[in-house]
Design an enzyme around this catalytic site. Structure first.
Site, PDB file in Angstrom:
ATOM      1  N   CYS A  66       0.831  -1.199   0.000  1.00 56.07           N
ATOM      2  CA  CYS A  66       0.000   0.000   0.000  1.00 56.07           C
ATOM      3  C   CYS A  66       0.870   1.255   0.000  1.00 56.07           C
ATOM      4  CB  CYS A  66      -0.918  -0.014   1.216  1.00 56.07           C
ATOM      5  SG  CYS A  66      -2.164   1.308   1.201  1.00 56.07           S
ATOM      6  N   CYS A  67       1.898   1.271   0.843  1.00 54.48           N
ATOM      7  CA  CYS A  67       2.817   2.414   0.893  1.00 54.48           C
ATOM      8  C   CYS A  67       3.510   2.619  -0.449  1.00 54.48           C
ATOM      9  CB  CYS A  67       3.862   2.207   1.980  1.00 54.48           C
ATOM     10  SG  CYS A  67       3.269   2.402   3.676  1.00 54.48           S
TER      11      CYS A  67
ATOM     12  N   CYS B 162       8.004   3.646   5.579  1.00 55.64           N
ATOM     13  CA  CYS B 162       7.098   3.276   4.499  1.00 55.64           C
ATOM     14  C   CYS B 162       7.833   2.960   3.215  1.00 55.64           C
ATOM     15  CB  CYS B 162       6.106   4.417   4.235  1.00 55.64           C
ATOM     16  SG  CYS B 162       6.922   5.963   3.770  1.00 55.64           S
TER      17      CYS B 162
END
Length: 231
Positions: free
Chosen positions: A116-117, A226
């Site tokens: 997702c990051c 991230c």
């Protein structure tokens, strides 16, 4: 500029404002600053605006930011008469990610969270940095154990760019004092214990004694990064 060592030497001991001005002068039109609208980034934005430096300021709108963060973006542009360029994740990539992992699949595993990051932050960052020579960040060594190893000037291998961290040695107390003195706008969530603010589903207020990054991805054991500044 021959090498990183020479640049680091010229920046050594300079006040933050002068360091930013020097970098802008040495790399005309090739310096960019990534702001997440955090307290550190707000200080750097104020310093850039005060000197009218030719440094592009950009931010990543992941699609999952707090409303307070977006409201601060508007207030900051208005106060400093700036245009902060926004970069967004690719539509196809987000749709594929959600179809595969679900809307909140990042809670299920570190791998899902990093995916997702990557889609929402890392890939847009690469587009933002493309063609630039210097990337300015608001990183501070005090923020986490992982960041104590960073240098004020370093080479970012993943993005093939010089990375300049002008606030690396600032303490949190210094930061707060400067924000108050200069009346710099900041996210009201900071007053509620949210020190490091990212996407809304992935950020909580920290507890007494926790480091600044503890509120990020609190459900997992990781280095609390991230992929923008380390793995």
């Amino acid at each position: 500029m021959k090498n990183l060592h020479e640049l680091a030497s010229r920046l050594e001991g300079l006040p933050t404002a002068e360091g930013l001005a020097l970098v802008a002068d040495l790399f005309p039109g090739q310096v960019t600053f990534s702001s997440s609208l955090g307290q550190e980034d707000q200080v750097i934005t104020a310093l850039i605006a005060a000197q009218n430096l030719p440094i592009q300021i950009f931010s990543l709108d992941t699609g999952r930011l707090f409303p307070e963060t977006l409201e601060l973006l508007a207030r900051t542009e208005a106060k400093y008469k700036l245009n902060i360029r926004l970069y967004y994740p690719g539509t196809d990539a987000v749709e594929s990610l959600v179809a595969k992992n679900g809307i909140n699949g990042f809670y299920e595993s570190v791998e899902n969270r990093k995916s997702c990051c990557y889609v929402r932050k890392v890939e847009p960052l690469k587009r933002a940095l493309a063609g630039k020579q210097v990337w300015i960040t608001g990183l501070r060594a005090e923020q986490s154990a992982n960041r104590t190893e960073m240098k004020r000037v370093e080479w970012d291998e993943a993005n093939q760019i010089i990375k300049y961290n002008p606030l690396l040695d600032w303490t949190y107390e210094q930061l707060l004092d400067y924000i108050q003195k200069e009346k710099i706008p900041y996210n009201p969530l900071h007053d509620k214990g949210f020190i490091s603010i990212g996407c809304a589903p992935c950020t909580r207020a920290i507890l007494p004694g926790e480091d600044a990054r503890a509120g990020r991805w609190w459900w997992e054991e990781s280095k609390k990064e991230c992929g923008l500044h380390g793995k």
